[in-house]
Design a protein around this motif. Sequence first.
Motif, mmCIF file in Angstrom:
data_model
loop_
_atom_site.group_PDB
_atom_site.id
_atom_site.type_symbol
_atom_site.label_atom_id
_atom_site.label_comp_id
_atom_site.label_asym_id
_atom_site.label_seq_id
_atom_site.Cartn_x
_atom_site.Cartn_y
_atom_site.Cartn_z
ATOM 1 N N TRP A 60 0.814 -1.227 0.000
ATOM 2 C CA TRP A 60 0.000 0.000 0.000
ATOM 3 C C TRP A 60 0.842 1.270 0.000
ATOM 4 C CZ3 TRP A 60 -3.780 -1.953 4.276
ATOM 5 C CH2 TRP A 60 -4.664 -2.875 3.713
ATOM 6 N N GLU A 68 -6.601 -1.953 10.086
ATOM 7 C CA GLU A 68 -6.394 -2.643 8.806
ATOM 8 C C GLU A 68 -5.674 -3.971 9.011
ATOM 9 O OE1 GLU A 68 -6.091 1.137 5.719
ATOM 10 O OE2 GLU A 68 -4.316 0.581 6.893
ATOM 11 N N LEU A 72 -7.053 -7.720 8.111
ATOM 12 C CA LEU A 72 -6.284 -8.658 7.294
ATOM 13 C C LEU A 72 -6.041 -9.960 8.053
ATOM 14 C CD1 LEU A 72 -3.670 -6.213 5.738
ATOM 15 C CD2 LEU A 72 -5.493 -7.410 4.507
ATOM 16 N N ALA A 92 -6.036 -10.053 -0.601
ATOM 17 C CA ALA A 92 -6.906 -8.921 -0.244
ATOM 18 C C ALA A 92 -6.174 -7.596 -0.426
ATOM 19 C CB ALA A 92 -7.393 -9.072 1.187
ATOM 20 N N MET A 93 -4.905 -7.553 -0.060
ATOM 21 C CA MET A 93 -4.132 -6.312 -0.221
ATOM 22 C C MET A 93 -4.015 -5.915 -1.684
ATOM 23 S SD MET A 93 -0.921 -6.720 2.343
ATOM 24 C CE MET A 93 -1.092 -7.889 3.659
ATOM 25 N N SER A 96 -7.160 -4.456 -3.052
ATOM 26 C CA SER A 96 -7.597 -3.237 -2.369
ATOM 27 C C SER A 96 -7.358 -1.992 -3.213
ATOM 28 C CB SER A 96 -6.829 -3.109 -1.056
ATOM 29 O OG SER A 96 -6.984 -1.823 -0.511
ATOM 30 N N HIS A 98 -6.244 0.623 -2.106
ATOM 31 C CA HIS A 98 -5.008 1.221 -1.608
ATOM 32 C C HIS A 98 -3.798 0.739 -2.394
ATOM 33 C CE1 HIS A 98 -6.983 3.090 1.798
ATOM 34 N NE2 HIS A 98 -7.653 1.968 1.934
#
Length: 170
Positions: A60, A68, A72, A92-93, A96, A98
Amino acid sequence: EEPDPTNRDRNFFVDWIEVTGPLDPLPISAFQHALLERFGPELGKTRKRAMLSWLAGRVWRRPATREEIERLDALATPNAGLEIALRDALTAMLASPHFLFRFEFNPPRNREEESVRELNAHELACRLSYFLWSSTPDEELSALADSGRLLRPEVLAGQADRLLRHPRAR
């Protein structure tokens, strides 16, 4: 097997199909292996969160908040191994916004305040890196942003020179 060819049916009918797998666990990638070495078992219960925090910061391009990291951490299925939990969190990151977009959060201000604000160290590192390398900040630039030293003009100038001398700048 009908002797009359006009009465033969070539249609295929599937009543039920079930697919399971993968039967064998996926092998640990070189990236996962390096991550497991970087954050050794001596960290104990904090190991997983330390890994998630480091990964989120790199993906990110800014430090992740405690909330956050908790979200996660909660993504993994119960009783999943560390590798599976990290893989789920990394998925997921990468999905995202972000990661997909470069956010710069503007703090709420009064109408009387100026409309221009100074960038924080991580925003500055991100802008510099994308401007000169078209990529995310490297470890050195991220570490300087984490410490806040990147906001010093002489450090910023030195990093700009370093990035320009790097082959990525070409």
